[in-house]
Design a protein around this motif. Structure first.
Motif, short mmCIF file in Angstrom:
data_model
loop_
_atom_site.label_atom_id
_atom_site.label_comp_id
_atom_site.label_asym_id
_atom_site.label_seq_id
_atom_site.Cartn_x
_atom_site.Cartn_y
_atom_site.Cartn_z
N HIS A 119 7.50 -11.50 20.67
CA HIS A 119 6.10 -11.22 20.33
C HIS A 119 5.92 -9.87 19.65
O HIS A 119 4.97 -9.69 18.88
CB HIS A 119 5.22 -11.34 21.57
CG HIS A 119 4.82 -12.74 21.87
ND1 HIS A 119 3.58 -13.26 21.59
CD2 HIS A 119 5.53 -13.77 22.42
CE1 HIS A 119 3.54 -14.53 21.95
NE2 HIS A 119 4.70 -14.86 22.47
N GLU A 120 6.79 -8.93 19.93
CA GLU A 120 6.73 -7.66 19.19
C GLU A 120 7.00 -7.89 17.71
O GLU A 120 6.41 -7.23 16.84
CB GLU A 120 7.73 -6.66 19.75
CG GLU A 120 7.25 -5.87 20.95
CD GLU A 120 7.40 -6.62 22.27
OE1 GLU A 120 6.76 -6.21 23.24
OE2 GLU A 120 8.15 -7.61 22.31
N TYR A 121 7.87 -8.86 17.41
CA TYR A 121 8.16 -9.17 16.01
C TYR A 121 7.06 -10.03 15.39
O TYR A 121 6.77 -9.91 14.20
CB TYR A 121 9.52 -9.87 15.90
CG TYR A 121 10.67 -8.90 15.99
CD1 TYR A 121 11.04 -8.13 14.90
CD2 TYR A 121 11.37 -8.73 17.19
CE1 TYR A 121 12.08 -7.21 14.98
CE2 TYR A 121 12.41 -7.81 17.28
CZ TYR A 121 12.76 -7.06 16.17
OH TYR A 121 13.79 -6.14 16.26
N ILE A 122 6.43 -10.88 16.20
CA ILE A 122 5.34 -11.70 15.69
C ILE A 122 4.21 -10.81 15.17
O ILE A 122 3.61 -11.07 14.12
CB ILE A 122 4.80 -12.64 16.80
CG1 ILE A 122 5.83 -13.74 17.10
CG2 ILE A 122 3.46 -13.27 16.39
CD1 ILE A 122 5.48 -14.60 18.30
N GLY A 123 3.91 -9.73 15.91
CA GLY A 123 2.82 -8.86 15.53
C GLY A 123 3.17 -7.84 14.46
O GLY A 123 2.29 -7.14 13.97
N GLY A 124 4.46 -7.75 14.12
CA GLY A 124 4.89 -6.77 13.12
C GLY A 124 5.54 -5.58 13.77
O GLY A 124 4.85 -4.69 14.29
N ILE A 125 6.86 -5.56 13.75
CA ILE A 125 7.60 -4.52 14.48
C ILE A 125 7.35 -3.14 13.89
O ILE A 125 7.43 -2.13 14.60
CB ILE A 125 9.11 -4.85 14.49
CG1 ILE A 125 9.84 -3.99 15.51
CG2 ILE A 125 9.71 -4.73 13.11
CD1 ILE A 125 9.37 -4.19 16.93
N ASP A 126 7.02 -3.07 12.60
CA ASP A 126 6.77 -1.77 11.96
C ASP A 126 5.54 -1.08 12.53
O ASP A 126 5.41 0.16 12.45
CB ASP A 126 6.63 -1.95 10.45
CG ASP A 126 5.52 -2.91 10.07
OD1 ASP A 126 5.30 -3.88 10.83
OD2 ASP A 126 4.88 -2.72 9.04
N LYS A 127 4.62 -1.84 13.12
CA LYS A 127 3.44 -1.26 13.75
C LYS A 127 3.60 -1.17 15.27
O LYS A 127 3.09 -0.23 15.89
CB LYS A 127 2.21 -2.11 13.42
CG LYS A 127 1.88 -2.17 11.94
CD LYS A 127 0.67 -3.07 11.69
CE LYS A 127 0.36 -3.14 10.19
NZ LYS A 127 -0.80 -4.03 9.93
N THR A 128 4.29 -2.13 15.85
CA THR A 128 4.40 -2.18 17.31
C THR A 128 5.35 -1.12 17.84
O THR A 128 5.06 -0.48 18.87
CB THR A 128 4.89 -3.57 17.75
OG1 THR A 128 3.98 -4.56 17.27
CG2 THR A 128 4.97 -3.66 19.27
N SER A 160 14.70 -12.86 17.55
CA SER A 160 13.66 -13.05 16.55
C SER A 160 13.71 -12.01 15.44
O SER A 160 12.96 -12.10 14.47
CB SER A 160 12.27 -12.98 17.20
OG SER A 160 12.12 -14.02 18.15
N SER A 161 14.57 -11.01 15.59
CA SER A 161 14.63 -9.92 14.61
C SER A 161 15.11 -10.39 13.25
O SER A 161 14.94 -9.70 12.26
CB SER A 161 15.53 -8.80 15.13
OG SER A 161 16.85 -9.27 15.35
N GLY A 164 21.18 -10.97 9.01
CA GLY A 164 21.64 -9.88 8.16
C GLY A 164 21.64 -8.57 8.89
O GLY A 164 22.07 -8.46 10.03
N ALA A 165 21.09 -7.53 8.25
CA ALA A 165 21.13 -6.17 8.81
C ALA A 165 20.34 -6.06 10.11
O ALA A 165 20.65 -5.22 10.95
CB ALA A 165 20.57 -5.19 7.79
N LYS A 166 19.33 -6.92 10.28
CA LYS A 166 18.50 -6.84 11.48
C LYS A 166 19.00 -7.72 12.62
O LYS A 166 18.45 -7.69 13.71
CB LYS A 166 17.06 -7.24 11.14
CG LYS A 166 16.34 -6.27 10.22
CD LYS A 166 14.90 -6.70 10.03
CE LYS A 166 14.14 -5.71 9.14
NZ LYS A 166 12.73 -6.13 8.96
N ALA A 167 19.99 -8.53 12.37
CA ALA A 167 20.47 -9.46 13.39
C ALA A 167 21.01 -8.71 14.60
O ALA A 167 21.63 -7.66 14.45
CB ALA A 167 21.55 -10.37 12.81
#
Length: 270
Positions: A119-128, A160-161, A164-167
């Motif tokens: 859910h942190e990724y659903i809402g946008g990790i750059d803001k959360t 959920s990340s 590639g680089a975020k896996a």
């Protein structure tokens, strides 16, 4: 006749929903004693409070957040671990309600650590993520820290990340530099592939995510998807626990399980 039958059905459904809502508000504090045959510095007994899936946001607000703070103060743990989905999704309701300020009040000898959930990724990790850092919660993203008593805490990135680089990094890589003579605790939001942790001889593996279906009969789906949908399991030398979660996803209703925080009373070798 049809009207009477409809009234009966409506009444039964209403009672179930009301009962499920009351059940969703009644937090269970579950205590689990465990013995781990490794040594730590200082006291051989460590108390860890785990909470997952708090889902702060539009539906779960200050009252539930403050209740968690009250439970922490009542239990007096040495360490608090938040295993993902602290935020329900969009960060806007959290900021609007000024949520998180009670979590900042948690004080424990060994600290407060968290991992990311889906859910942190659903809402946008750059803001959360900046929000979580602003309330002084240390978020472990594929990171290992050694606590003052020697416990090694591993926080995995959520699946959920992306790729590639975020896996998320393989667990074996995260454990490559650890001291095997000291305890190892892994936090991994989604309890997939438990065998990976068992093969790595992790001492304690903590997850959430499933809510155990949250509402019957959805628990049969989570039981089919996950080796462990809720509760404790031991595989080899590894102790696993999957929490049913503290909050709810969507409506504040639980049927067939209760929200919980879990207190682990760990005993290590003298």
């Amino acid at each position: 006749m049809r009207f009477r039958l409809g009234l009966i059905v409506f009444s039964v459904v209403s009672l179930i929903v009301i009962g499920g809502h009351i059940n969703a508000l009644w937090i269970n504090v579950k205590e689990i004693p465990l013995t781990i045959h490794k040594k730590v510095t200082g006291s051989p007994e460590v108390k860890i409070l785990m909470a997952s899936d708090i889902h702060l946001g539009a539906l779960i607000g200050e009252r539930r957040e403050k209740r968690l703070l009250d439970i922490v103060r009542e239990q007096k743990p040495d360490l608090v671990l938040l295993c993902g989905d602290l935020i329900d999704g969009e960060i806007a309701p959290v900021l609007r309600k000024n949520l998180g300020r009670h979590l900042q009040e948690i004080r424990t000898p060994l600290g407060v650590y968290a991992i990311l959930g889906n859910h942190e990724y659903i809402g946008g990790i750059d803001k959360t993520l900046p929000y979580l850092e602003s309330i002084n919660i240390k978020v472990l993203i594929d990171e290992t820290v050694t606590l003052p008593d020697g416990i090694q805490l591993v926080g995995r990135n959520d699946r959920s990340s992306g790729r590639g680089a975020k896996a998320p990094e393989p667990l074996a890589e995260l454990l490559s530099g650890i001291d095997r003579t000291k305890p190892v605790i892994v936090m991994n939001h989604q309890p997939f592939n438990l065998q990976e942790a068992a093969d790595a001889n992790v001492d304690l593996h903590l997850s959430g995510h499933t809510h155990h279906g949250q509402m019957w009969p959805m628990n049969y789906i989570t039981q089919a998807m996950f080796e462990l949908s809720w509760g404790y399991l031991k595989k080899g030398n590894t102790n696993f626990y999957v929490s049913s979660g503290y909050g709810t996803w969507g409506p504040s209703v639980r049927i067939g399980n209760r929200p919980e925080v879990v207190v682990f009373k760990l005993k290590f070798d003298e």
